[in-house]
Design a protein around this motif. Structure first.
Motif, PDB file in Angstrom:
ATOM      1  N   LEU A  75       7.140 -13.314   4.714  1.00 35.77           N
ATOM      2  CA  LEU A  75       6.226 -12.199   4.787  1.00 35.77           C
ATOM      3  C   LEU A  75       5.281 -11.902   3.388  1.00 35.77           C
ATOM      4  O   LEU A  75       4.212 -11.407   3.510  1.00 35.77           O
ATOM      5  CB  LEU A  75       7.267 -10.969   5.017  1.00 35.77           C
ATOM      6  N   PHE A  76       5.929 -12.496   2.383  1.00 35.62           N
ATOM      7  CA  PHE A  76       5.325 -12.197   1.048  1.00 35.62           C
ATOM      8  C   PHE A  76       5.401 -13.546   0.271  1.00 35.62           C
ATOM      9  O   PHE A  76       5.761 -13.720  -0.683  1.00 35.62           O
ATOM     10  CB  PHE A  76       5.987 -11.117   0.327  1.00 35.62           C
ATOM     11  N   PRO A  77       4.146 -14.352   0.677  1.00 38.25           N
ATOM     12  CA  PRO A  77       4.301 -15.710  -0.001  1.00 38.25           C
ATOM     13  C   PRO A  77       3.395 -15.836  -1.266  1.00 38.25           C
ATOM     14  O   PRO A  77       3.440 -16.812  -1.734  1.00 38.25           O
ATOM     15  CB  PRO A  77       3.851 -16.692   1.452  1.00 38.25           C
ATOM     16  N   GLY A  78       2.526 -14.828  -1.543  1.00 35.07           N
ATOM     17  CA  GLY A  78       1.643 -15.004  -2.493  1.00 35.07           C
ATOM     18  C   GLY A  78       1.884 -14.524  -3.680  1.00 35.07           C
ATOM     19  O   GLY A  78       3.262 -13.984  -4.069  1.00 35.07           O
ATOM     20  N   SER A  79       0.990 -13.959  -4.846  1.00 32.25           N
ATOM     21  CA  SER A  79       0.923 -13.431  -5.812  1.00 32.25           C
ATOM     22  C   SER A  79       1.226 -11.874  -5.589  1.00 32.25           C
ATOM     23  O   SER A  79       1.356 -11.432  -4.379  1.00 32.25           O
ATOM     24  CB  SER A  79      -0.329 -13.528  -6.520  1.00 32.25           C
ATOM     25  N   PRO A  80       1.645 -11.129  -6.888  1.00 26.88           N
ATOM     26  CA  PRO A  80       1.963  -9.863  -6.751  1.00 26.88           C
ATOM     27  C   PRO A  80       0.638  -8.939  -6.029  1.00 26.88           C
ATOM     28  O   PRO A  80       1.096  -8.025  -5.257  1.00 26.88           O
ATOM     29  CB  PRO A  80       2.190  -9.263  -8.185  1.00 26.88           C
ATOM     30  N   ALA A  81      -0.595  -9.723  -6.361  1.00 27.21           N
ATOM     31  CA  ALA A  81      -1.615  -8.725  -5.643  1.00 27.21           C
ATOM     32  C   ALA A  81      -1.665  -8.791  -4.105  1.00 27.21           C
ATOM     33  O   ALA A  81      -1.971  -8.075  -3.356  1.00 27.21           O
ATOM     34  CB  ALA A  81      -2.994  -9.157  -6.504  1.00 27.21           C
ATOM     35  N   VAL A  82      -1.479 -10.231  -3.826  1.00 27.32           N
ATOM     36  CA  VAL A  82      -1.809 -10.590  -2.448  1.00 27.32           C
ATOM     37  C   VAL A  82      -0.674 -10.037  -1.596  1.00 27.32           C
ATOM     38  O   VAL A  82      -0.664  -9.268  -0.595  1.00 27.32           O
ATOM     39  CB  VAL A  82      -1.605 -12.078  -2.213  1.00 27.32           C
ATOM     40  N   LEU A 266       3.807   0.358  -3.653  1.00 29.20           N
ATOM     41  CA  LEU A 266       3.975  -0.791  -3.314  1.00 29.20           C
ATOM     42  C   LEU A 266       3.167  -1.959  -4.286  1.00 29.20           C
ATOM     43  O   LEU A 266       3.986  -2.719  -4.267  1.00 29.20           O
ATOM     44  CB  LEU A 266       3.199  -1.209  -1.746  1.00 29.20           C
ATOM     45  N   SER A 267       2.066  -1.485  -5.119  1.00 24.96           N
ATOM     46  CA  SER A 267       1.471  -2.573  -5.827  1.00 24.96           C
ATOM     47  C   SER A 267       2.577  -2.412  -7.183  1.00 24.96           C
ATOM     48  O   SER A 267       2.761  -3.565  -7.724  1.00 24.96           O
ATOM     49  CB  SER A 267       0.166  -1.903  -6.152  1.00 24.96           C
ATOM     50  N   SER A 268       3.037  -1.227  -7.511  1.00 26.15           N
ATOM     51  CA  SER A 268       3.719  -1.338  -8.653  1.00 26.15           C
ATOM     52  C   SER A 268       5.178  -1.988  -8.447  1.00 26.15           C
ATOM     53  O   SER A 268       5.575  -2.712  -9.563  1.00 26.15           O
ATOM     54  CB  SER A 268       3.913   0.186  -9.266  1.00 26.15           C
ATOM     55  N   SER A 269       5.732  -2.001  -7.466  1.00 22.03           N
ATOM     56  CA  SER A 269       6.791  -2.478  -7.226  1.00 22.03           C
ATOM     57  C   SER A 269       7.021  -3.998  -7.166  1.00 22.03           C
ATOM     58  O   SER A 269       7.880  -4.667  -7.631  1.00 22.03           O
ATOM     59  CB  SER A 269       7.508  -1.769  -5.786  1.00 22.03           C
ATOM     60  N   PHE A 270       5.649  -4.553  -6.375  1.00 19.92           N
ATOM     61  CA  PHE A 270       5.720  -5.849  -6.335  1.00 19.92           C
ATOM     62  C   PHE A 270       5.317  -6.580  -7.687  1.00 19.92           C
ATOM     63  O   PHE A 270       5.858  -7.654  -8.091  1.00 19.92           O
ATOM     64  CB  PHE A 270       4.568  -6.197  -5.579  1.00 19.92           C
TER      65      PHE A 270
END
Length: 412
Positions: A75-82, A266-270
């Protein structure tokens, strides 16, 4: 300085490693206060005892990733921003599309079990994931981690949690003032919406009771008349109270603002870690379902058609993407949670950056939404004790399931 990895006698290992480190620094004529936190961590990893701890950790680690880790990796294969943008899409799209399946006359009070489940998820994510990450950092799969206690760092992190909490207090208070004290909540307007349905019918009922007290001989007739009057509004278009209309529009504004904080969360947690980001996405997703359905019911009661209510909810979902972009910008330009090179170049002489303060802010908002904004709704009771006892047991089970999912993910 204390070790976060505890295979056996870890405190003794940590103290011995610290002694070896400072002995090596003294031999090289390097003062510990001249090193940044990241440089001290790097020096610690080169100590013989710490290297043995790293070997023990790698040897005891499972050879294959857990099932949940494999799902999160897909589900989350990219960088923190992606990953942040993908998570925002996940929590904004499906809950809004589910509104197409909701009947226009849905009773918001019927969502109490789903709300209880969401409470367990939000509080579980906050207590099992966010707060440990804020104060201790994320564990590394490759090496042991140490926590450097800095003066005032924990105080600033606690201040960030408090700011997040009272930001939502201010938002809630402002909305209550704007609606004339009707009790709408920015995140769960449905908690009080059912009390405002059909104001005309309630007024008619009150007038009928007054007349019955005035003339006891006409009590039966007035009761019959009131029951007949209550049937008429069902066949005619109901007149919406202006305060209810205002509450609907103000709830849209508050929902938009609330979604911005979801995007920030979401952004801060990733940027903190992929695991924290994934678990926060799960918690926010389960929270968004009753949230969106409740707001949808409130808009219907405010005079919106089903199509217009769904469209308005999609518009407010833009706020989540706006918050995500803001969070990404803060992390990229204000620091992404990594330690700075100089020990005193951060906020107020600490190693914290402005990006590090987003996660405490998120924890504060989750604490408010999971307690003050929702718990009062779960405390509401009716006159039937047997029904309320069964309802309470169901709600507590739902809270336990929501928190248990967060605990299982964290443990795994």
């Amino acid at each position: 300085m204390a070790s976060r990895f505890l295979p056996s006698r870890s405190m003794g290992f940590a103290l011995a490693a610290g002694c070896l480190l400072f002995s090596a620094l003294a031999a090289a004529n390097v003062r510990p206060e001249d090193l940044s936190v990241s440089e001290i961590e790097e020096q610690l990893q080169s100590c013989p005892l710490v290297e043995s701890l790293n070997e023990h950790k790698r040897a005891s680690a499972p050879e294959t990733a857990s099932f949940t880790a494999q799902i999160f990796a897909v589900l989350f294969p990219g960088s923190p921003a992606v990953n942040s943008l993908l998570a925002t899409l996940y929590i904004s799209g499906p809950p809004n599309f589910l509104l197409a399946l909701c009947p226009p006359n849905i009773d918001p009070s019927s969502l109490s079990v789903m709300v209880a489940f969401a409470v367990g998820g939000l509080l579980g994510d906050t207590l099992f994931h966010l707060l440990p990450e804020i104060f201790l950092g994320e564990d590394s799969p490759d090496h042991v981690s140490f926590v450097m206690v800095e003066p005032n760092k924990n105080l600033l992190l606690g201040l960030g949690i408090m700011v997040g909490f009272f930001t939502f207090v201010a938002m809630d208070k402002t909305l209550r003032i704007a609606t004339g004290g009707e009790g709408h909540d920015h995140s769960h307007g449905h908690a009080h919406a059912h009390a405002e349905i059909e104001p005309t019918s309630s007024t008619t009922s009150a007038e009928t009771k007054t007349e019955s007290h005035a003339d006891s001989l006409k009590q039966r007739r007035s009761t019959t008349s009131s029951s007949e009057v209550s049937v008429v509004p069902e066949n005619k278009e109901k007149e919406i109270n202006p305060s209810v209309k205002l509450g609907g529009y103000l709830n849209l504004i508050a929902d938009f603002t609330h979604n911005i904080t979801d995007g920030l969360a979401l952004s801060s947690s990733f940027y903190a870690s992929p695991t924290i980001g994934a678990t926060t996405t799960v918690a926010v997703f389960f929270h968004e379902i009753p949230h969106e359905v409740g707001d949808f019911a409130l808009l219907i009661q405010s005079g919106f058609s089903k199509r217009k209510a769904m469209g308005a909810q999609f518009v407010t979902a833009v706020g989540a993407f706006l918050g995500t972009f803001i969070g990404i910008a803060v992390q990229e330009f204000g620091g992404n949670g990594s330690m700075v090179d100089a020990p005193v170049s951060g906020i107020w002489g600490t190693s914290l950056t402005w990006g590090d303060m987003l996660l405490p802010f998120t924890a504060g908002t989750f604490l408010y939404v999971g307690t003050v904004a929702v718990i009062p709704e779960l405390l509401e009771t009716g006159p039937n004790k047997g029904v309320e006892i069964r309802k309470t047991i169901t709600q507590f089970l739902a809270v336990a399931v929501g928190a248990g999912i967060m605990l299982a993910i964290s443990w795994d």
